[in-house]
Design a protein around this motif. Structure first.
Motif, PDB file in Angstrom:
ATOM      1  N   ARG A 165       0.826  -1.214   0.000  1.00 49.10           N
ATOM      2  CA  ARG A 165       0.000   0.000   0.000  1.00 49.10           C
ATOM      3  C   ARG A 165       0.858   1.261   0.000  1.00 49.10           C
ATOM      4  N   ARG A 166       2.056   1.161   0.530  1.00 49.58           N
ATOM      5  CA  ARG A 166       2.969   2.295   0.471  1.00 49.58           C
ATOM      6  C   ARG A 166       3.361   2.581  -0.983  1.00 49.58           C
ATOM      7  N   LEU A 167       3.556   1.527  -1.768  1.00 55.54           N
ATOM      8  CA  LEU A 167       3.857   1.713  -3.190  1.00 55.54           C
ATOM      9  C   LEU A 167       2.697   2.412  -3.903  1.00 55.54           C
ATOM     10  N   LEU A 168       1.481   1.984  -3.581  1.00 52.98           N
ATOM     11  CA  LEU A 168       0.309   2.566  -4.218  1.00 52.98           C
ATOM     12  C   LEU A 168       0.145   4.038  -3.861  1.00 52.98           C
ATOM     13  N   ARG A 169       0.424   4.385  -2.612  1.00 54.77           N
ATOM     14  CA  ARG A 169       0.310   5.795  -2.203  1.00 54.77           C
ATOM     15  C   ARG A 169       1.322   6.670  -2.933  1.00 54.77           C
ATOM     16  N   ARG A 170       2.455   6.088  -3.306  1.00 53.74           N
ATOM     17  CA  ARG A 170       3.467   6.849  -4.042  1.00 53.74           C
ATOM     18  C   ARG A 170       3.119   7.004  -5.524  1.00 53.74           C
ATOM     19  N   GLY A 171       2.050   6.331  -5.949  1.00 51.18           N
ATOM     20  CA  GLY A 171       1.694   6.392  -7.363  1.00 51.18           C
ATOM     21  C   GLY A 171       2.524   5.483  -8.238  1.00 51.18           C
ATOM     22  N   TRP A 172       3.130   4.465  -7.639  1.00 50.41           N
ATOM     23  CA  TRP A 172       3.923   3.510  -8.406  1.00 50.41           C
ATOM     24  C   TRP A 172       3.017   2.413  -8.941  1.00 50.41           C
ATOM     25  N   PRO A 173       3.322   1.834 -10.082  1.00 49.29           N
ATOM     26  CA  PRO A 173       4.535   2.062 -10.875  1.00 49.29           C
ATOM     27  C   PRO A 173       4.444   3.336 -11.716  1.00 49.29           C
ATOM     28  N   ARG A 174       5.607   3.933 -11.937  1.00 45.35           N
ATOM     29  CA  ARG A 174       5.674   5.127 -12.778  1.00 45.35           C
ATOM     30  C   ARG A 174       5.684   4.756 -14.255  1.00 45.35           C
ATOM     31  N   ARG A 175       6.344   3.648 -14.550  1.00 42.56           N
ATOM     32  CA  ARG A 175       6.406   3.124 -15.915  1.00 42.56           C
ATOM     33  C   ARG A 175       6.298   1.604 -15.832  1.00 42.56           C
ATOM     34  N   VAL A 176       5.795   0.994 -16.895  1.00 46.43           N
ATOM     35  CA  VAL A 176       5.630  -0.466 -16.941  1.00 46.43           C
ATOM     36  C   VAL A 176       6.283  -1.001 -18.211  1.00 46.43           C
TER      37      VAL A 176
ATOM     38  N   PHE B 268       5.827 -10.102 -11.782  1.00 47.39           N
ATOM     39  CA  PHE B 268       6.253  -8.728 -12.020  1.00 47.39           C
ATOM     40  C   PHE B 268       7.065  -8.230 -10.840  1.00 47.39           C
ATOM     41  N   SER B 269       7.923  -7.254 -11.115  1.00 46.24           N
ATOM     42  CA  SER B 269       8.793  -6.663 -10.107  1.00 46.24           C
ATOM     43  C   SER B 269       8.741  -5.152 -10.226  1.00 46.24           C
ATOM     44  N   ILE B 270       8.940  -4.481  -9.095  1.00 45.77           N
ATOM     45  CA  ILE B 270       9.024  -3.020  -9.057  1.00 45.77           C
ATOM     46  C   ILE B 270      10.357  -2.644  -8.428  1.00 45.77           C
ATOM     47  N   CYS B 271      11.097  -1.778  -9.100  1.00 49.09           N
ATOM     48  CA  CYS B 271      12.395  -1.327  -8.602  1.00 49.09           C
ATOM     49  C   CYS B 271      12.175  -0.318  -7.476  1.00 49.09           C
TER      50      CYS B 271
ATOM     51  N   ARG C 244      13.936   3.804 -10.284  1.00 48.40           N
ATOM     52  CA  ARG C 244      13.114   3.708  -9.070  1.00 48.40           C
ATOM     53  C   ARG C 244      11.644   3.971  -9.403  1.00 48.40           C
ATOM     54  N   GLY C 245      10.787   3.049  -9.012  1.00 44.94           N
ATOM     55  CA  GLY C 245       9.360   3.191  -9.264  1.00 44.94           C
ATOM     56  C   GLY C 245       8.876   2.532 -10.531  1.00 44.94           C
ATOM     57  N   ASP C 246       9.790   1.998 -11.352  1.00 40.22           N
ATOM     58  CA  ASP C 246       9.404   1.321 -12.594  1.00 40.22           C
ATOM     59  C   ASP C 246       9.097  -0.150 -12.314  1.00 40.22           C
ATOM     60  N   ALA C 247       8.222  -0.704 -13.148  1.00 42.37           N
ATOM     61  CA  ALA C 247       7.853  -2.117 -13.034  1.00 42.37           C
ATOM     62  C   ALA C 247       8.200  -2.854 -14.313  1.00 42.37           C
TER      63      ALA C 247
ATOM     64  N   ALA D  26      -2.899   2.912 -18.964  1.00 37.43           N
ATOM     65  CA  ALA D  26      -3.692   1.702 -18.759  1.00 37.43           C
ATOM     66  C   ALA D  26      -2.844   0.583 -18.160  1.00 37.43           C
ATOM     67  N   ALA D  27      -1.621   0.410 -18.655  1.00 35.64           N
ATOM     68  CA  ALA D  27      -0.731  -0.620 -18.106  1.00 35.64           C
ATOM     69  C   ALA D  27      -0.416  -0.330 -16.648  1.00 35.64           C
ATOM     70  N   ARG D  28      -0.179   0.937 -16.321  1.00 41.35           N
ATOM     71  CA  ARG D  28       0.098   1.302 -14.928  1.00 41.35           C
ATOM     72  C   ARG D  28      -1.098   0.973 -14.033  1.00 41.35           C
ATOM     73  N   ARG D  29      -2.293   1.260 -14.509  1.00 40.39           N
ATOM     74  CA  ARG D  29      -3.491   0.971 -13.707  1.00 40.39           C
ATOM     75  C   ARG D  29      -3.694  -0.534 -13.533  1.00 40.39           C
ATOM     76  N   LEU D  30      -3.376  -1.304 -14.550  1.00 37.46           N
ATOM     77  CA  LEU D  30      -3.512  -2.755 -14.434  1.00 37.46           C
ATOM     78  C   LEU D  30      -2.544  -3.315 -13.384  1.00 37.46           C
ATOM     79  N   VAL D  31      -1.320  -2.813 -13.360  1.00 43.60           N
ATOM     80  CA  VAL D  31      -0.369  -3.258 -12.336  1.00 43.60           C
ATOM     81  C   VAL D  31      -0.847  -2.813 -10.950  1.00 43.60           C
ATOM     82  N   GLU D  32      -1.413  -1.622 -10.854  1.00 37.31           N
ATOM     83  CA  GLU D  32      -1.966  -1.172  -9.575  1.00 37.31           C
ATOM     84  C   GLU D  32      -3.048  -2.137  -9.089  1.00 37.31           C
ATOM     85  N   LEU D  33      -3.923  -2.583  -9.999  1.00 38.30           N
ATOM     86  CA  LEU D  33      -4.964  -3.542  -9.622  1.00 38.30           C
ATOM     87  C   LEU D  33      -4.357  -4.842  -9.124  1.00 38.30           C
TER      88      LEU D  33
END
Length: 289
Positions: free
Chosen positions: A16-27, A50-53, A75-78, A154-161
């Motif tokens: 949830r900390r990742l989500l609050r930061r708005g990550w991922p920034r790029r996918v 999947f992984s997030i840096c 940092r913040g990319d997936a 859209a890809a960022r939102r899918l990873v958020e889900l």
């Protein structure tokens, strides 16, 4: 003694900390597999991941239009990998990353560090729940966006889900299980770890460290559920991994041996002959007769 059924601990909070930061920034997407020769002998995995840096610079070897390419994550990319797709950390990568692997029998949560000394797991959690139908649809939708740029919203939102679903799975209590059921689940987690790292020098201590178990307990698990010692199981897994690689004429025996975790090609040949009654060269010839 700790096992793969241990409570989720800090994972929901971290996610949830990742989500609050708005990550991922790029996918970035890793969707291609290719032949063993195209992969350079590197393995592919049969489950989506999947992984997030989180820090540093992540570099991964992937295939793009059947050529090896290095993808760089800040940092913040997936990076999201489809089943059977190549996604292997590059030797020059230096990062801290959080990762998720969706296998048919469990969901794995991993915190990994890659530095000059190599790749190691700092934390691991295994939830016995697999990704549901919605989650599988999200992954398929990501694969359908193969031509989108890394900034694709859209890809960022899918990873958020997927992150939200992972946090929910980590929070849910594990269903009641017998001691034998928990032990078998831990053994399955150990087998997954082995299969994904056969190309590395790996031993009982590595599995024990990954699962926070005593090495003797690892030996007992393999003896109980496979009927083999840990070393016999590992050797058999390496030899079985080599058999499909022999079908690729572009890989020589030494490359195949190294891809399966054998540092010495002659030792690989001796073990192969002892196991299958034929040398790897003889089996290779039979594929092309």
């Amino acid at each position: 003694m700790p096992d793969a059924h241990a409570p989720a601990g800090p994972w929901p909070t971290w996610i949830r900390r990742l989500l609050r930061r708005g990550w991922p920034r790029r996918v970035h997407l890793a969707l291609e597999s290719g032949t063993p020769a195209l992969r350079g002998g590197l393995p592919v995995h049969d489950s989506p991941r999947f992984s997030i840096c989180l820090a540093g610079t992540g570099r991964y070897i992937v295939l793009r239009q059947q050529k090896q390419e290095i993808i760089t994550l800040q940092r913040g990319d997936a990076i999201v990998a489809a089943p059977q797709a190549l996604m292997e950390p590059h030797a020059s990568a230096r990062y801290l990353a959080i990762g998720f692997v969706f296998t048919p029998e469990m969901t794995r949560f991993l915190l990994a560090k890659k530095g000059p000394a190599g790749h190691r797991f700092l934390q691991a959690h295994h939830a016995s729940r697999a990704l549901d139908e919605d989650g599988r649809h999200f992954l398929q939708a990501l694969q359908n966006r193969r031509h989108s740029p890394p900034e694709d919203l859209a890809a960022r939102r899918l990873v958020e889900l997927l992150l939200i679903m992972a946090a929910e799975m980590a929070e849910l209590p594990e269903p009641p299980a017998s001691a034998a059921g928990k032990a078998r689940f831990t053994w399955l987690a150990a087998c997954r770890f082995l299969q994904e790292n056969l190309h590395h020098p790996i031993g009982r201590q590595d599995v024990a460290r990954f699962l926070h178990l005593h090495p003797n307990h690892v030996s007992r698990l393999f003896r109980e559920f496979s009927g083999q010692s840990f070393l016999d199981f590992l050797l058999q897994a390496r030899l079985e991994r080599s058999r499909p690689l022999l079908k690729d004429p572009q890989l020589n025996i030494t490359e195949i041996a190294h891809a399966c975790g054998f540092r010495d090609a002659n030792y690989f040949i001796r073990c192969y002959r002892r196991k299958f009654g034929r040398s790897p060269g003889q089996d290779r010839l039979s594929h092309f007769e």
